[in-house]
Each structure stands twice: as structure tokens, then as C-alpha cells.
Write an enzyme that holds these catalytic residues in place. Structure first.
Site, PDB file in Angstrom:
ATOM      1  CD1 TRP A 151     -44.251  40.200   3.465  1.00  0.00           C
ATOM      2  CD2 TRP A 151     -44.213  40.697   1.267  1.00  0.00           C
ATOM      3  NE1 TRP A 151     -43.749  41.508   3.244  1.00  0.00           N
ATOM      4  CE2 TRP A 151     -44.024  41.836   2.015  1.00  0.00           C
ATOM      5  CE3 TRP A 151     -44.348  40.845   0.103  1.00  0.00           C
ATOM      6  CZ2 TRP A 151     -43.687  43.245   1.453  1.00  0.00           C
ATOM      7  CZ3 TRP A 151     -44.207  42.130  -0.730  1.00  0.00           C
ATOM      8  CH2 TRP A 151     -43.911  43.382   0.051  1.00  0.00           C
ATOM      9  CG  ASN A 152     -39.641  40.520  -0.789  1.00  0.00           C
ATOM     10  OD1 ASN A 152     -38.861  39.494  -0.267  1.00  0.00           O
ATOM     11  ND2 ASN A 152     -38.566  41.666  -0.984  1.00  0.00           N
ATOM     12  CE  LYS A 175     -41.897  33.657  10.648  1.00  0.00           C
ATOM     13  NZ  LYS A 175     -42.916  33.947   9.702  1.00  0.00           N
ATOM     14  CB  ALA A 177     -43.745  36.095   5.089  1.00  0.00           C
ATOM     15  CB  SER A 230     -37.686  44.858   8.134  1.00  0.00           C
ATOM     16  OG  SER A 230     -38.071  44.232   9.483  1.00  0.00           O
ATOM     17  CD  GLU A 251     -28.502  38.404   2.372  1.00  0.00           C
ATOM     18  OE1 GLU A 251     -28.515  39.414   2.113  1.00  0.00           O
ATOM     19  OE2 GLU A 251     -27.639  37.492   2.363  1.00  0.00           O
ATOM     20  CG  LEU A 252     -30.940  42.837   7.963  1.00  0.00           C
ATOM     21  CD1 LEU A 252     -30.343  43.288   9.250  1.00  0.00           C
ATOM     22  CD2 LEU A 252     -31.977  41.727   8.325  1.00  0.00           C
ATOM     23  CB  CYS A 285     -34.032  43.910  -0.034  1.00  0.00           C
ATOM     24  SG  CYS A 285     -33.542  42.504  -1.113  1.00  0.00           S
ATOM     25  CB  SER A 442     -30.818  39.000  -7.993  1.00  0.00           C
ATOM     26  OG  SER A 442     -31.301  39.853  -7.257  1.00  0.00           O
ATOM     27  CD  GLU A 459     -29.649  34.205   2.285  1.00  0.00           C
ATOM     28  OE1 GLU A 459     -30.456  34.796   1.427  1.00  0.00           O
ATOM     29  OE2 GLU A 459     -29.985  33.483   2.737  1.00  0.00           O
TER      30      GLU A 459
HETATM   31  P1  NAP Z   1     -40.166  41.626   8.002  1.00  0.00           P
HETATM   32  O1  NAP Z   1     -41.535  42.306   8.613  1.00  0.00           O
HETATM   33  O2  NAP Z   1     -39.012  41.831   8.767  1.00  0.00           O
HETATM   34  O3  NAP Z   1     -40.683  40.024   8.096  1.00  0.00           O
HETATM   35  C1  NAP Z   1     -39.651  39.184   7.714  1.00  0.00           C
HETATM   36  C2  NAP Z   1     -40.041  37.797   8.526  1.00  0.00           C
HETATM   37  O4  NAP Z   1     -39.800  37.848   9.638  1.00  0.00           O
HETATM   38  C3  NAP Z   1     -41.458  37.656   8.121  1.00  0.00           C
HETATM   39  O5  NAP Z   1     -41.438  35.836   8.193  1.00  0.00           O
HETATM   40  C4  NAP Z   1     -42.067  37.822   9.291  1.00  0.00           C
HETATM   41  O6  NAP Z   1     -43.162  37.273   9.705  1.00  0.00           O
HETATM   42  C5  NAP Z   1     -40.855  37.439  10.239  1.00  0.00           C
HETATM   43  N1  NAP Z   1     -41.133  38.363  11.563  1.00  0.00           N
HETATM   44  C6  NAP Z   1     -41.736  39.497  11.840  1.00  0.00           C
HETATM   45  N2  NAP Z   1     -41.595  39.836  13.220  1.00  0.00           N
HETATM   46  C7  NAP Z   1     -40.838  38.823  13.712  1.00  0.00           C
HETATM   47  C8  NAP Z   1     -40.586  38.519  15.160  1.00  0.00           C
HETATM   48  N3  NAP Z   1     -40.737  39.489  16.137  1.00  0.00           N
HETATM   49  N4  NAP Z   1     -39.858  37.297  15.580  1.00  0.00           N
HETATM   50  C9  NAP Z   1     -39.561  36.365  14.479  1.00  0.00           C
HETATM   51  N5  NAP Z   1     -39.953  36.724  12.987  1.00  0.00           N
HETATM   52  C10 NAP Z   1     -40.485  37.895  12.782  1.00  0.00           C
HETATM   53  O7  NAP Z   1     -39.982  41.815   6.409  1.00  0.00           O
HETATM   54  P2  NAP Z   1     -41.256  41.627   5.234  1.00  0.00           P
HETATM   55  O8  NAP Z   1     -41.932  42.836   5.384  1.00  0.00           O
HETATM   56  O9  NAP Z   1     -41.659  40.313   5.230  1.00  0.00           O
HETATM   57  O10 NAP Z   1     -40.160  41.717   4.056  1.00  0.00           O
HETATM   58  C11 NAP Z   1     -39.669  43.044   3.484  1.00  0.00           C
HETATM   59  C12 NAP Z   1     -38.160  43.445   4.154  1.00  0.00           C
HETATM   60  O11 NAP Z   1     -37.435  42.321   3.764  1.00  0.00           O
HETATM   61  C13 NAP Z   1     -37.879  44.707   3.452  1.00  0.00           C
HETATM   62  O12 NAP Z   1     -36.987  45.343   4.538  1.00  0.00           O
HETATM   63  C14 NAP Z   1     -36.608  43.809   2.525  1.00  0.00           C
HETATM   64  O13 NAP Z   1     -35.561  44.847   2.200  1.00  0.00           O
HETATM   65  C15 NAP Z   1     -36.222  42.954   3.236  1.00  0.00           C
HETATM   66  N6  NAP Z   1     -35.602  41.775   2.164  1.00  0.00           N
HETATM   67  C16 NAP Z   1     -34.286  41.865   2.316  1.00  0.00           C
HETATM   68  C17 NAP Z   1     -33.573  40.804   1.329  1.00  0.00           C
HETATM   69  C18 NAP Z   1     -32.300  40.562   1.324  1.00  0.00           C
HETATM   70  O14 NAP Z   1     -31.630  39.788   0.744  1.00  0.00           O
HETATM   71  N7  NAP Z   1     -31.373  41.736   1.962  1.00  0.00           N
HETATM   72  C19 NAP Z   1     -34.533  40.308   0.390  1.00  0.00           C
HETATM   73  C20 NAP Z   1     -35.864  40.386   0.528  1.00  0.00           C
HETATM   74  C21 NAP Z   1     -36.472  41.076   1.499  1.00  0.00           C
HETATM   75  P3  NAP Z   1     -44.352  38.222   9.890  1.00  0.00           P
HETATM   76  O15 NAP Z   1     -44.694  38.778   8.540  1.00  0.00           O
HETATM   77  O16 NAP Z   1     -45.553  37.498  10.746  1.00  0.00           O
HETATM   78  O17 NAP Z   1     -44.247  39.489  10.811  1.00  0.00           O
END
Ligand code: NAP
Length: 479
Positions: A151-152, A175, A177, A230, A251-252, A285, A442, A459
């Protein structure tokens, strides 16, 4: 706010979820529901995959120039609608309008970049060392992809995946957020307008991610998963991908060190800190999570940073002059509150902020903590909020060791006026990216990604399209 479709986008048609379910979208500045969108389930996801699989071969055979021009048209439409898209993003996500406009430009650039890359996919031809065989190298799209975004950065995380997938000739199911579905729905409509054939992009919004994603990964028809989110969820999806050996890009999360040496230009370091910490209210992130400042300059750096942070205006992102919007939701705010409380209990001094405001919306003030104890919870957790935690160090070896003492490795920031030290420390940091005297790394033309538990693959940049292409080697004997 622009009127975007609120349904699922499957096979080029906007449709309700098969069971008619919907889910609310909230404005984090008020906590109020803005609208409802379709809440897809397993059946909807299967239909989306079928649509993607159906057109994969035809899409792979489309001329690269045609795919390129679709992306270029979509780029133009996004740029022309910057203000509308920015308002949509601010409404569902909270970031101030100026930042949302910045994200729209950043997101659009991925389409322009990959429109340029689509026509430059090269194979190869050569004679093998034995002289008796030739080698023909072809590049082929990996096939139908599943794209899961956070979502960020609601628009840019979508275009960073959709752009190379289109350029490479892959079909896909996206899919997004559940907090921020509207930007993705707007994007699907823009790509339709730009001429993307039916079924190439399918969007399933859902509040049941596990139910929707797992059967797709285990179903044998998705060939590639590109995930941003995450580390915890990434690991789960890697396990699920293993069953069918689905190719993955991950991308975590991150835990970025921000290192200020005694010889740093402190003006540059404070400017860099403001960007590395405050972009997206710290919900990035790439956000600086641990500030390591040399003992000789720590007090001055802390005082200057606290002054700049205190001067920021907090409020709804739609209000003019606001620098810091609300955090994504109440649970995001509670996490930040808990981390600050823990750090203060362990001896940190609050130089700015630190008090949760009353009233509606999930706001948290820009906060600076000094003398943070290394065993504070925020040292090993992504803060994901506007909190700068300062620790001190004495020498280079020590700070490199402490900076690397984390399971993550996305990005690090280094501030020094010594070229030798800058290059040496950049080499030694265990990170996929380094910001040298800058707080922003970025860029769509650069390979974005991490090492260790921050992910797999890159990416953007010249290599971004490779994640969506396979090599095929054809052996041709010399007759
Ligand atoms: P998240 O909780 O891991 O969710 C990311 C996506 O995965 C959402 O669409 C989420 O949907 C989905 N998801 C959650 N549980 C799932 C499951 N069991 N099966 C399939 N999909 C699932 O992360 P977030 O809170 O949205 O975003 C923040 C995280 O993203 C931080 O850790 C940040 O560092 C990371 N991030 C990394 C980058 C990068 O490029 N490295 C860039 C941006 C953000 P739901 O919301 O419905 O759970």
C-alpha cells in the site's frame, strides 16, 4: 476525486465479485470510508488466471513495438492526469499531495522506461568453443505472472511490475493491497484506454490475500510471482511458490543504516536525512531506520535534524502546505508508538515529537530520538513511521559491523567528504543499494533491490525486464 471503476478487471471487463462481496476503502486522514470496491475470492482469482492464460501466446507474439507504444501511451495519459491520480492516492493512502504528484511522475517513468526497453530485448548467436556447434540464444516471456503489491507506493509499485511484464510479453494478474486498491483500478482503466488487449492485465482486489494467492501459486498455471511487501509474507509466498517451482522476484523489507562520519558535510547530511527518513512519512522500505552518527558530530546533527523535523507541518495530505500526512492506519500508528515507548524506556532522549496527537486520523508527529540503546526494539524492526533514531559510533570498522548486523540488506546511506572512505564503505555495506551523500536512491533507470532477507532480483534499470524473460538456448551443429 476521479471516478474510478470499483469492480474487478477480468478479461478486459469490469465485473463484480462472483459472490457480490465488497470491501471498504478508508481515508487515513479521517478514518472514514471513502467508497467500497469489489472483494474478490478464490473463484474470481481463477477466472483472472484463466483470462491471462488464454491470451498469453497471442500477447507474446505481439510486435515489441506495439507493446512499447501501449506503454508510451499509458505514460502520456498518466502524466496528463497527474493531479487527479495524486488526489486519488492521497485519499486512500494519506501522503501529502505534493508527494503523491511525485509518485505519479515516478510511476509513469517506469512505463516510459520499459516502453524503451521493450524494443531492445536481445538474444545471441555464436560458435561454441569446440568449433563444432553453434549456439542460438532466444529470449522468451516467462508466461502468466502474479503481481502482489503493498500500500505504501500504490501506483509506482504497480507500474514497476506491470511495465516490464508488458514489455517482455507476459500476461498478468495484479493483486493490490486492500488499503489502496483505487490507484491500481485507475491504472487498469488507463492501460485499457492505451490499447492493452483484453486479458493481458487482470486486477483482483481482495481482503482475503491468502485465499486468493495461495491457490494461484499452487495451481500450476502462474509461471512467475513478483512480490513487494514484508519479508514475513515474502517468505511464506516463497514456500508456496516452491511446489510448482514458480519463478520469483521479491522486493522485501529493509532496515537501512544512515551513517554520518565526522568529516561529513552536515548540511548535506541533514538534507539527506530528511529525505531518507521522511519520504512517505517514513513508510518506505528504503527509509533510514538506524542513524549512526560519529560521536564528534552527533549532538550537532541531532539538534539540526530535530529543528528541521519540528518545523514540518502535520495534517491531512489534501491540505495545502502539509508536509506529513497520517500513517496508513491505526495499527501502523500503534506500532510506531510502541517502538518509541520502548526506546524511551531504554534511555533514549526525545529531541522532537514523540507525543501522539488526539483527534481523528492516524497521525504521528516527526520524532527524533538520541542516545538510542542498541537493544531497543526499533533497531531490529522496520519503524515505518516518521521516527529518526540516533546512535553514536567511534570508528569505521565498528560502524560497518553494526550497520551490517541485521538480516536485511536493501539500502544504506553514507555521508562523508572522503572519496576513499565513501567507496570503501559502499563496498563493505551488505546492501543492494547505497546512497552516497544523498538520501534518495530510487530511479526507474537504476536496478532497485536488496540482498539477504531484503529480497531476490531487481526492478527497474536495464535488468528489470530480465525478471520477466527466460533464455532459450538452441544448439545448432556446424554441418
Ligand atoms: P505486507 O503485509 O507483506 O503486504 C504486501 C502485500 O502482500 C499486500 O498486497 C498484502 O495484502 C499481501 N499479502 C499479505 N499476506 C498475504 C498472504 N498470506 N498471501 C498473499 N498475499 C499476502 O506488506 P505491507 O504492509 O503492505 O507493505 C509494507 C512492507 O513492504 C514493508 O516491509 C516494506 O519494506 C515492504 N516494501 C518493500 C519494497 C521494496 O521494493 N523492497 C517497496 C515497498 C514496500 P493484505 O494487505 O491484504 O495483507
Amino acid at each position: 476525486m476521479i471516478d474510478v471503476p470499483k469492480q474487478l478487471f477480468i478479461g478486459g471487463t469490469w465485473v463484480d465479485a462472483v459472490d457480490g462481496a465488497t470491501m471498504p476503502v478508508d481515508d487515513p486522514a479521517t478514518g472514514e470510508v471513502v467508497c467500497h470496491v469489489a472483494d474478490g475470492g478464490t473463484k474470481d482469482a481463477q477466472l483472472a488466471v484463466e483470462a491471462a492464460v488464454r491470451v498469453q501466446d497471442e500477447w507474446a507474439a505481439t510486435a515489441p513495438r506495439a507493446r512499447s507504444e501501449i506503454l508510451r501511451r499509458a505514460y502520456d495519459i498518466i502524466v496528463a492526469r497527474t493531479d487527479e491520480l495524486a488526489l486519488l492516492m492521497t485519499t486512500e493512502m494519506g501522503k501529502p499531495l505534493a508527494e503523491a504528484r511525485g509518485e505519479v511522475a515516478y510511476a509513469a517513468e517506469f512505463f516510459r522506461w520499459f516502453s524503451e526497453e521493450a524494443v531492445r530485448v536481445e538474444g545471441g548467436f555464436g560458435t561454441l568453443p569446440d568449433g563444432r556447434n553453434r549456439m542460438l540464444l532466444m529470449r522468451r516471456p516467462v508466461g502468466p505472472c502474479l503481481l502482489v503489491t503493498p500500500w505504501n507506493f500504490p501506483l509506482a509499485m504497480g507500474t514497476r511490475k506491470i511495465g516490464p511484464a508488458i514489455a517482455a510479453g507476459c500476461t498478468m494478474v495484479l493483486k493490490p493491497a486492500p488499503q489502496t486498491p483505487l490507484s491500481s483500478l485507475a491504472l487498469a482503466e488507463i492501460l485499457r484506454e492505451a490499447g492493452l488487449p483484453d486479458g493481458v492485465l487482470n486486477v483482483v482486489t481482495t481482503s482475503k490475500p491468502g485465499e486468493v494467492v495461495e491457490p494461484l501459486l499452487r495451481g500450476g498455471r502462474i509461471r512467475k510471482l513478483s512480490f513487494t511487501g514484508s519479508t514475513q509474507v515474502g517468505k511464506l509466498l516463497l514456500e508456496q511458490s516452491a511446489e510448482q517451482v514458480v519463478r520469483t522476484s521479491m522486493e522485501l523489507g529493509g532496515n537501512a543504516p544512515f551513517i554520518v562520519f565526522a568529516d561529513a558535510d552536515l548540511d548535506k547530511a541533514v538534507d539527506g536525512a530528511m529525505v531518507a527518513k521522511m519520504r512517505n512519512m517514513g513508510e518506505a522500505c528504503t527509509a533510514a531506520n538506524r542513524f549512526f552518527v560519529h560521536r564528534d558530530v552527533a549532538e550537532e546533527f541531532g539538534a539540526r535534524l530535530a529543528a528541521r523535523m519540528s518545523a514540518l507541518r502535520v495534517g491531512p495530505g489534501t491540505e495545502p502546505g502539509v508536509d506529513v500526512g497520517p500513517l496508513i492506519d491505526e495499527s501502523g500508528r500503534r506500532k510506531v508508538e510502541r517502538l518509541v515507548e520502548d526506546a524511551v524506556q531504554r534511555g533514549a532522549c526525545v529531541l522532537a515529537g514523540g507525543e501522539t496527537p488526539t483527534g481523528p486520523g492516524s497521525f504521528y508527529p516527526p520524532t527524533v530520538l538520541s542516545r538510542v540503546s542498541p537493544d531497543s526494539d526499533l533497531m531490529g524492526t522496520e519503524i515505518f513511521g516518521p521516527v529518526a533514531a540516533i546512535l553514536t559510533f567511534d570508528d569505521e570498522d565498528e560502524v560497518v559491523r553494526r550497520a551490517n548486523d541485521t538480516e536485511w540488506g536493501l539500502v544504506g546511506y553514507v555521508f562523508t567528504e572522503s572519496l576513499d572512505r565513501a567507496l570503501r564503505v559502499s563496498e563493505r555495506l551488505e546492501a543492494g543499494m547505497v546512497g552516497l551523500n544523498t538520501g534518495l536512491v530510487s530511479n526507474p533507470a537504476a536496478p532497485f533491490g536488496g540482498v539477504k532477507q531484503s529480497g531476490l532480483g531487481r526492478e527497474g534499470g536495464r535488468v528489470g525486464i530480465d525478471e520477466f524473460l527466460d533464455y532459450k538456448y538452441v544448439a545448432v551443429p556446424v554441418s
